[in-house]
Design a protein around this motif. Sequence first.
Motif, PDB file in Angstrom:
ATOM      1  N   ILE A 164       0.857  -1.197   0.000  1.00 29.73           N
ATOM      2  CA  ILE A 164       0.000   0.000   0.000  1.00 29.73           C
ATOM      3  C   ILE A 164       0.889   1.240   0.000  1.00 29.73           C
ATOM      4  O   ILE A 164       1.579   1.520   0.970  1.00 29.73           O
ATOM      5  CB  ILE A 164      -0.903   0.018   1.249  1.00 29.73           C
ATOM      6  N   HIS A 165       0.867   1.951  -1.109  1.00 27.09           N
ATOM      7  CA  HIS A 165       1.621   3.204  -1.207  1.00 27.09           C
ATOM      8  C   HIS A 165       0.754   4.373  -0.791  1.00 27.09           C
ATOM      9  O   HIS A 165       1.270   5.422  -0.419  1.00 27.09           O
ATOM     10  CB  HIS A 165       2.114   3.419  -2.634  1.00 27.09           C
ATOM     11  N   ASN A 166      -0.555   4.221  -0.944  1.00 23.61           N
ATOM     12  CA  ASN A 166      -1.446   5.318  -0.551  1.00 23.61           C
ATOM     13  C   ASN A 166      -2.858   4.781  -0.373  1.00 23.61           C
ATOM     14  O   ASN A 166      -3.521   4.424  -1.345  1.00 23.61           O
ATOM     15  CB  ASN A 166      -1.430   6.425  -1.617  1.00 23.61           C
ATOM     16  N   VAL A 247       9.859   0.751   5.264  1.00 25.14           N
ATOM     17  CA  VAL A 247      10.059   2.108   4.766  1.00 25.14           C
ATOM     18  C   VAL A 247      10.767   2.091   3.399  1.00 25.14           C
ATOM     19  O   VAL A 247      11.620   1.234   3.140  1.00 25.14           O
ATOM     20  CB  VAL A 247      10.860   2.925   5.806  1.00 25.14           C
ATOM     21  N   ASN A 248      10.362   3.011   2.534  1.00 25.02           N
ATOM     22  CA  ASN A 248      11.023   3.114   1.224  1.00 25.02           C
ATOM     23  C   ASN A 248      12.442   3.635   1.351  1.00 25.02           C
ATOM     24  O   ASN A 248      12.775   4.339   2.304  1.00 25.02           O
ATOM     25  CB  ASN A 248      10.281   4.119   0.344  1.00 25.02           C
ATOM     26  N   GLY A 249      13.214   3.358   0.335  1.00 24.94           N
ATOM     27  CA  GLY A 249      14.526   3.987   0.204  1.00 24.94           C
ATOM     28  C   GLY A 249      14.517   4.850  -1.045  1.00 24.94           C
ATOM     29  O   GLY A 249      13.485   5.019  -1.696  1.00 24.94           O
ATOM     30  N   GLN A 305      -4.358  18.184  -1.577  1.00 29.01           N
ATOM     31  CA  GLN A 305      -4.649  18.371  -0.165  1.00 29.01           C
ATOM     32  C   GLN A 305      -3.659  17.573   0.699  1.00 29.01           C
ATOM     33  O   GLN A 305      -3.173  18.067   1.711  1.00 29.01           O
ATOM     34  CB  GLN A 305      -6.076  17.859   0.090  1.00 29.01           C
ATOM     35  N   GLN A 306      -3.380  16.331   0.245  1.00 26.13           N
ATOM     36  CA  GLN A 306      -2.477  15.450   1.017  1.00 26.13           C
ATOM     37  C   GLN A 306      -1.182  16.143   1.422  1.00 26.13           C
ATOM     38  O   GLN A 306      -0.639  15.932   2.495  1.00 26.13           O
ATOM     39  CB  GLN A 306      -2.141  14.195   0.187  1.00 26.13           C
ATOM     40  N   LYS A 307      -0.678  17.007   0.535  1.00 23.27           N
ATOM     41  CA  LYS A 307       0.676  17.529   0.699  1.00 23.27           C
ATOM     42  C   LYS A 307       0.745  18.781   1.579  1.00 23.27           C
ATOM     43  O   LYS A 307       1.792  19.382   1.716  1.00 23.27           O
ATOM     44  CB  LYS A 307       1.298  17.792  -0.669  1.00 23.27           C
ATOM     45  N   PHE A 379      -1.071  13.784   5.438  1.00 24.85           N
ATOM     46  CA  PHE A 379      -0.627  12.411   5.702  1.00 24.85           C
ATOM     47  C   PHE A 379       0.422  12.069   4.656  1.00 24.85           C
ATOM     48  O   PHE A 379       0.440  12.665   3.571  1.00 24.85           O
ATOM     49  CB  PHE A 379      -1.802  11.424   5.671  1.00 24.85           C
ATOM     50  N   GLU A 380       1.312  11.163   4.973  1.00 26.62           N
ATOM     51  CA  GLU A 380       2.377  10.826   4.024  1.00 26.62           C
ATOM     52  C   GLU A 380       2.801   9.366   4.238  1.00 26.62           C
ATOM     53  O   GLU A 380       3.532   9.053   5.171  1.00 26.62           O
ATOM     54  CB  GLU A 380       3.584  11.748   4.218  1.00 26.62           C
ATOM     55  N   PRO A 381       2.312   8.479   3.376  1.00 29.65           N
ATOM     56  CA  PRO A 381       2.641   7.051   3.555  1.00 29.65           C
ATOM     57  C   PRO A 381       4.140   6.820   3.766  1.00 29.65           C
ATOM     58  O   PRO A 381       4.549   6.131   4.685  1.00 29.65           O
ATOM     59  CB  PRO A 381       2.129   6.426   2.272  1.00 29.65           C
ATOM     60  N   CYS A 382       4.949   7.377   2.885  1.00 36.09           N
ATOM     61  CA  CYS A 382       6.396   7.373   3.142  1.00 36.09           C
ATOM     62  C   CYS A 382       6.961   8.742   2.826  1.00 36.09           C
ATOM     63  O   CYS A 382       7.433   9.448   3.689  1.00 36.09           O
ATOM     64  CB  CYS A 382       7.124   6.301   2.325  1.00 36.09           C
ATOM     65  N   GLY A 383       6.879   9.114   1.542  1.00 32.35           N
ATOM     66  CA  GLY A 383       7.510  10.353   1.104  1.00 32.35           C
ATOM     67  C   GLY A 383       8.926  10.038   0.655  1.00 32.35           C
ATOM     68  O   GLY A 383       9.697   9.407   1.388  1.00 32.35           O
ATOM     69  N   LEU A 384       9.213  10.446  -0.560  1.00 30.89           N
ATOM     70  CA  LEU A 384      10.581  10.264  -1.068  1.00 30.89           C
ATOM     71  C   LEU A 384      11.279  11.600  -1.181  1.00 30.89           C
ATOM     72  O   LEU A 384      12.508  11.687  -1.070  1.00 30.89           O
ATOM     73  CB  LEU A 384      10.541   9.592  -2.444  1.00 30.89           C
TER      74      LEU A 384
END
Length: 478
Positions: A164-166, A247-249, A305-307, A379-384
Amino acid sequence: MKKILFAASEGNPFIKTGGLADVVGALPKYLEKEKFDVRVFLPKYLCIPEGYRQKMKYVTEFHADMPREKEYIGIYEAKAEGIHYYFIDNEYYFAGDSPYHQIFEDVNKFAFFCRAVLASLPELGFCPDIIHCHDWQTGLIPVFLDAFYREHEFYRKIKTVMTIHNQKFQGRWRIDDIENCRDLPANYRYGAMEAYGETNFLKAGILYADRVNAVSETYAKEIQGQTGGEGLDGVMREVSNKLSGIVNGIDNTEYDPMTDPQLAAHFDVKTIGRKKKNKEVLQSTLGLRRDKSAMVIGMVSRMTQQKGFDLVREVLEEMMNTLNVQVAVLGTGEEQFQDFFRHFDWKYPDRISATIGYSEETAHLIYGGADAFLMPSQFEPCGLSQLISMRYGTIPIVRETGGLKDTVEPYNEIWHTGNGFSFANYNAREMLMIVRYAYDVFCNHPKEWGAMMKRCMNADHSWQNSARKYEKMYLELV
Ligand code: ADP
Ligand code: GLC
């Protein structure tokens, strides 16, 4: 050798609208080559840039049973940085100038994609141990596998992972109106696939997949609660025994200030002083006043809106009136935010630059040249973006949510630790307060600021660690 199939709606370098493409393009490269044969399936969109389309080679074509009729499925392939990509061709579904259109078209399109991926496997003689699905667009793969393919020997042992990315995007539409789902038995369509009276691709994927993960540990917890669950928190709690957070890299070779062709001056942590040159170039390229003492705040983001753009909207004027800051923003999205930034770009021509659009070049210019990077996400699932900015010694200012909380350690002036600034509540005043604090450190404690830049650059957010966690998950499954 374990065979892993990634299925996704976007992947770097072929097609990208956001962080999903970064993950799909990078993670396969970091899985151990001796142990995993990874191949990636993407739609062959007409909007994939011509240069990449020309590199694709025709593999085969066939017709598969679909509810509408027997439908054409073409398969093309290409290699990118050692990774084998397959592209599902069917121009009825994958035309248009972007990967995503209206949701009612998209649900049918991605239902087709899910079926086409599964139907292609025997044609290619590739039987994966695991199909790794990404986001709602591929959520029906575990469902179709269960409903139509399980009894065939070829498919019997395939396991599935759903990432799940979002969770906000679920692929929801009226049950009876999705043509490519019509032949699914009623116990699927009105059972696991249904949520609040609609078909829900993400929920279906979550329930049918063997393992589920979210893209940071905090987000994996948040989606089990009412605020982050987006209506599916009950489902998430129900599957908590198969749910984890990884967590993403980022791809350290793609984002490397030592080699980045978009940067005027290359630098690493030892030669961090050269970053100044990139700030000058950023200012002159974007028409900002050449002013070393101004704190340049960068933003590279989908404008939604998310950001957290509504927070910025509330206090930008005050920020401009009280601090010597400059703002360089790049993004596309909701009209209201685009217009807002266009207006401010006009009002403060030499202090605010708004680039409305998508540009890798400008993105790298901002990551490389800004002093700070603002990401006040709701909200931010991970954020790169915060990870990329840290890699370039650009200090993140973030809200403590999801992956932002897991990756940005707040500055502590007593212990001289931390690699960014953060605030807790989704509130414009709180955001402004933390921007002021960052500004104070930037102006009055340059040594502290410099040390923090180095800590950012030294932090390891490459895929090395997280790729091992995915490997472990795959091996536990098979
Ligand atoms: P999300 O996937 O939610 O949009 P992420 O922070 O995970 O957010 O990833 C966003 C990715 O997309 C980053 O690589 C960022 O640099 C890139 N990006 C976002 N907007 C733009 C844009 N307008 N131009 C170029 N790159 C962009
Ligand atoms: C989504 C999320 C973002 C995440 C990205 C890659 O687009 O919004 O937080 O980094 O996917 O996983």
